[in-house]
Design a protein around this motif. Structure first.
Motif, PDB file in Angstrom:
ATOM      1  N   LYS A  23       4.209  53.871 -18.610  1.00  0.00           N
ATOM      2  CA  LYS A  23       5.399  53.939 -19.525  1.00  0.00           C
ATOM      3  C   LYS A  23       5.005  52.885 -20.658  1.00  0.00           C
ATOM      4  CE  LYS A  23      10.343  52.763 -19.871  1.00  0.00           C
ATOM      5  NZ  LYS A  23      11.619  52.399 -19.065  1.00  0.00           N
ATOM      6  N   GLU A  24       5.228  53.301 -21.903  1.00  0.00           N
ATOM      7  CA  GLU A  24       5.195  52.637 -23.212  1.00  0.00           C
ATOM      8  C   GLU A  24       5.874  51.354 -23.076  1.00  0.00           C
ATOM      9  OE1 GLU A  24       3.482  53.350 -25.895  1.00  0.00           O
ATOM     10  OE2 GLU A  24       3.720  51.518 -26.599  1.00  0.00           O
ATOM     11  N   LYS A  25       5.234  50.155 -23.354  1.00  0.00           N
ATOM     12  CA  LYS A  25       5.753  48.808 -23.461  1.00  0.00           C
ATOM     13  C   LYS A  25       6.766  48.785 -24.461  1.00  0.00           C
ATOM     14  CE  LYS A  25       1.789  46.302 -22.011  1.00  0.00           C
ATOM     15  NZ  LYS A  25       0.633  45.100 -22.185  1.00  0.00           N
ATOM     16  N   ALA A  26       7.695  48.120 -24.490  1.00  0.00           N
ATOM     17  CA  ALA A  26       8.696  47.943 -25.731  1.00  0.00           C
ATOM     18  C   ALA A  26       8.006  47.063 -26.834  1.00  0.00           C
ATOM     19  CB  ALA A  26       9.992  47.021 -25.057  1.00  0.00           C
ATOM     20  N   PRO A  27       8.706  47.410 -27.987  1.00  0.00           N
ATOM     21  CA  PRO A  27       8.153  46.774 -29.258  1.00  0.00           C
ATOM     22  C   PRO A  27       8.187  45.089 -29.119  1.00  0.00           C
ATOM     23  CG  PRO A  27       9.420  48.793 -29.917  1.00  0.00           C
ATOM     24  CD  PRO A  27       9.635  48.464 -28.411  1.00  0.00           C
ATOM     25  N   GLU A  28       7.058  44.653 -29.381  1.00  0.00           N
ATOM     26  CA  GLU A  28       6.988  43.154 -29.444  1.00  0.00           C
ATOM     27  C   GLU A  28       6.745  42.640 -30.712  1.00  0.00           C
ATOM     28  OE1 GLU A  28       4.282  42.939 -25.341  1.00  0.00           O
ATOM     29  OE2 GLU A  28       3.276  42.973 -27.365  1.00  0.00           O
ATOM     30  N   THR A  29       7.157  41.436 -30.835  1.00  0.00           N
ATOM     31  CA  THR A  29       7.202  40.727 -32.267  1.00  0.00           C
ATOM     32  C   THR A  29       5.724  40.318 -32.507  1.00  0.00           C
ATOM     33  OG1 THR A  29       9.293  39.568 -31.893  1.00  0.00           O
ATOM     34  CG2 THR A  29       7.684  38.590 -33.643  1.00  0.00           C
ATOM     35  N   PRO A  30       5.226  40.695 -33.806  1.00  0.00           N
ATOM     36  CA  PRO A  30       3.582  40.468 -34.270  1.00  0.00           C
ATOM     37  C   PRO A  30       3.317  39.028 -33.804  1.00  0.00           C
ATOM     38  CG  PRO A  30       4.846  41.935 -36.001  1.00  0.00           C
ATOM     39  CD  PRO A  30       5.925  41.492 -34.692  1.00  0.00           C
ATOM     40  N   THR A  31       2.136  38.711 -33.499  1.00  0.00           N
ATOM     41  CA  THR A  31       1.664  37.429 -33.151  1.00  0.00           C
ATOM     42  C   THR A  31       0.191  37.244 -33.812  1.00  0.00           C
ATOM     43  OG1 THR A  31       3.067  37.083 -31.003  1.00  0.00           O
ATOM     44  CG2 THR A  31       1.386  35.528 -31.725  1.00  0.00           C
ATOM     45  N   PRO A  32      -0.030  36.271 -34.702  1.00  0.00           N
ATOM     46  CA  PRO A  32      -1.395  36.246 -35.230  1.00  0.00           C
ATOM     47  C   PRO A  32      -2.360  36.081 -34.227  1.00  0.00           C
ATOM     48  CG  PRO A  32       0.322  34.981 -36.574  1.00  0.00           C
ATOM     49  CD  PRO A  32       0.802  35.377 -35.228  1.00  0.00           C
ATOM     50  N   GLY A  33      -3.470  36.713 -34.273  1.00  0.00           N
ATOM     51  CA  GLY A  33      -4.712  36.697 -33.461  1.00  0.00           C
ATOM     52  C   GLY A  33      -4.656  37.484 -32.325  1.00  0.00           C
ATOM     53  N   THR A  34      -3.488  38.363 -31.979  1.00  0.00           N
ATOM     54  CA  THR A  34      -3.554  38.953 -30.664  1.00  0.00           C
ATOM     55  C   THR A  34      -2.692  40.351 -31.037  1.00  0.00           C
ATOM     56  OG1 THR A  34      -2.708  39.343 -28.484  1.00  0.00           O
ATOM     57  CG2 THR A  34      -1.265  38.266 -29.951  1.00  0.00           C
ATOM     58  N   GLY A 104      -9.285  53.380 -20.091  1.00  0.00           N
ATOM     59  CA  GLY A 104      -9.983  52.255 -19.620  1.00  0.00           C
ATOM     60  C   GLY A 104      -8.879  51.443 -18.649  1.00  0.00           C
ATOM     61  N   PHE A 105      -7.722  51.565 -18.916  1.00  0.00           N
ATOM     62  CA  PHE A 105      -6.482  50.896 -18.290  1.00  0.00           C
ATOM     63  C   PHE A 105      -5.283  51.648 -18.016  1.00  0.00           C
ATOM     64  CE2 PHE A 105      -3.651  47.027 -17.998  1.00  0.00           C
ATOM     65  CZ  PHE A 105      -3.979  46.483 -16.857  1.00  0.00           C
ATOM     66  N   GLY A 106      -5.237  52.239 -16.840  1.00  0.00           N
ATOM     67  CA  GLY A 106      -3.994  53.102 -16.505  1.00  0.00           C
ATOM     68  C   GLY A 106      -2.895  52.156 -16.558  1.00  0.00           C
ATOM     69  N   ASP A 107      -2.483  50.925 -16.731  1.00  0.00           N
ATOM     70  CA  ASP A 107      -1.510  50.116 -16.640  1.00  0.00           C
ATOM     71  C   ASP A 107      -0.914  50.248 -18.105  1.00  0.00           C
ATOM     72  OD1 ASP A 107      -1.591  49.610 -14.113  1.00  0.00           O
ATOM     73  OD2 ASP A 107      -2.177  47.647 -14.372  1.00  0.00           O
ATOM     74  N   GLU A 108      -1.430  50.783 -18.787  1.00  0.00           N
ATOM     75  CA  GLU A 108      -1.151  50.849 -20.576  1.00  0.00           C
ATOM     76  C   GLU A 108      -0.961  52.199 -20.682  1.00  0.00           C
ATOM     77  OE1 GLU A 108      -3.462  46.725 -22.099  1.00  0.00           O
ATOM     78  OE2 GLU A 108      -4.091  48.694 -22.696  1.00  0.00           O
ATOM     79  N   ALA A 109      -0.238  52.480 -21.903  1.00  0.00           N
ATOM     80  CA  ALA A 109      -0.187  53.985 -22.401  1.00  0.00           C
ATOM     81  C   ALA A 109      -0.720  54.005 -23.557  1.00  0.00           C
ATOM     82  CB  ALA A 109       1.472  54.214 -22.550  1.00  0.00           C
ATOM     83  N   CYS A 110      -1.515  55.268 -23.849  1.00  0.00           N
ATOM     84  CA  CYS A 110      -2.200  55.188 -25.035  1.00  0.00           C
ATOM     85  C   CYS A 110      -1.615  56.699 -25.423  1.00  0.00           C
ATOM     86  CB  CYS A 110      -3.565  55.529 -24.878  1.00  0.00           C
ATOM     87  SG  CYS A 110      -4.337  53.928 -24.433  1.00  0.00           S
ATOM     88  N   GLY A 111      -0.222  56.518 -26.096  1.00  0.00           N
ATOM     89  CA  GLY A 111       0.087  57.805 -26.692  1.00  0.00           C
ATOM     90  C   GLY A 111       0.577  58.781 -25.737  1.00  0.00           C
ATOM     91  N   GLY A 112       0.886  60.238 -26.015  1.00  0.00           N
ATOM     92  CA  GLY A 112       1.581  61.012 -25.168  1.00  0.00           C
ATOM     93  C   GLY A 112       1.430  62.309 -25.774  1.00  0.00           C
ATOM     94  N   LEU A 113       2.431  63.178 -25.714  1.00  0.00           N
ATOM     95  CA  LEU A 113       2.205  64.722 -25.980  1.00  0.00           C
ATOM     96  C   LEU A 113       2.467  64.482 -27.716  1.00  0.00           C
ATOM     97  CD1 LEU A 113       1.632  67.501 -25.547  1.00  0.00           C
ATOM     98  CD2 LEU A 113       4.079  67.773 -25.107  1.00  0.00           C
TER      99      LEU A 113
END
Length: 268
Positions: A23-34, A104-113
């Motif tokens: 499942k896609e992670k919820a939007p996060e507040t941008p953080t410098p360096g990450t 490379g890491f199934g716990d993260e979502a990389c797009g969809g249809l």
């Protein structure tokens, strides 16, 4: 019975973990360096496809874009896009539409249809978004969903432009062939005309030389020289020695002296 129950519980937990992992992670507040997730979009806006990784992840794509000095990145399965603007907010969709596990890491979502997971790389917190005209779901999304790598996209562009190149090359070849044919015809005509002119001139010289030789031969043998006009020539008979001898026969004797008067007596 207890074993079957335990197996069922384990299967449910595995399925639940898989559904949560993709499942896609919820939007996060941008953080410098990450890198932080910005949202799920149905287009990539002005971003370009920059890499194809069999073990693509959010972090791997962010590293590629960071190395290029770009501000944002986007993932769709094994492909990574980089750019300096977020897609237009009109293309933002619900997070549950980005459910493709990262290779490379199934716990993260990389797009969809026909959707992309968009990140902030961490170089700059404040990033603008693309205009609505540059964010079209029918443009980059279709090309990106079909192409598995940048090389596929290049091959598609090359194939679409090849008919024009073929037409131009065919036109050039036809023009060159026509020019060669015309040049050969002109050169052949010049050579042929020169040959016939020289042949005619040579024949005229031979004929004139033959006529002069015939006249000289006739003059030497005492005959009548041939006439160049082919008509009947008139000659003075007095110049003919044969005619002179005939005319002198029976006339005054050449051995007599006619300077003195001779008295001759005849019987009347």
């Amino acid at each position: 019975m207890s074993s079957l129950r335990q197996f069922t519980i384990t299967a449910i937990l595995v399925l639940a973990s898989l559904s949560v992992a993709t499942k896609e992670k919820a939007p996060e507040t941008p953080t410098p360096g990450t890198d932080t997730v910005h949202g799920c979009y149905k287009s990539v806006g002005t971003m370009k496809n920059t890499s194809h990784d069999e073990f693509n992840t959010q972090g791997a794509c962010a590293k590629v874009c960071r190395g290029l000095g770009k501000l944002v990145g986007a993932s769709l399965s094994k492909d990574c896009w980089c750019g300096d603007q977020y897609p237009n907010k009109a293309d933002l969709v619900d997070d549950d539409q980005c459910t493709e596990p990262c290779p490379g890491f199934g716990d993260e979502a990389c797009g969809g249809l026909d959707t992309w997971t968009v990140y902030n790389i961490g170089i700059r917190v404040s990033v603008g978004e693309a205009d609505s005209s540059s964010s079209s779901s029918s443009g980059p999304s279709k090309t990106s969903s079909v192409a598995n790598s940048p090389s596929d996209t290049i091959e598609t562009i090359t194939a679409s432009s090849s008919p024009d190149n073929n037409n131009k090359s065919n036109t050039n070849v036809a023009g060159i062939a026509a020019g060669v044919v015309v040049g050969v015809v002109v050169i052949s005509g010049i050579i042929g005309g020169t040959f016939f002119w020289m042949r005619r001139k040579r024949n005229a010289e031979i004929e004139e030389e033959h006529r002069r030789n015939a006249a000289v031969n006739a003059f030497i043998s005492g005959g009548k020289p041939p006439s160049s006009s082919g008509g009947v020539s008139m000659t003075d008979s007095r110049l003919d020695p044969v005619m002179n001898r005939r005319m002198s026969d029976g006339s005054i004797a050449d051995n007599q002296d006619y300077s003195r008067r001779i008295l001759r007596v005849t019987n009347a």
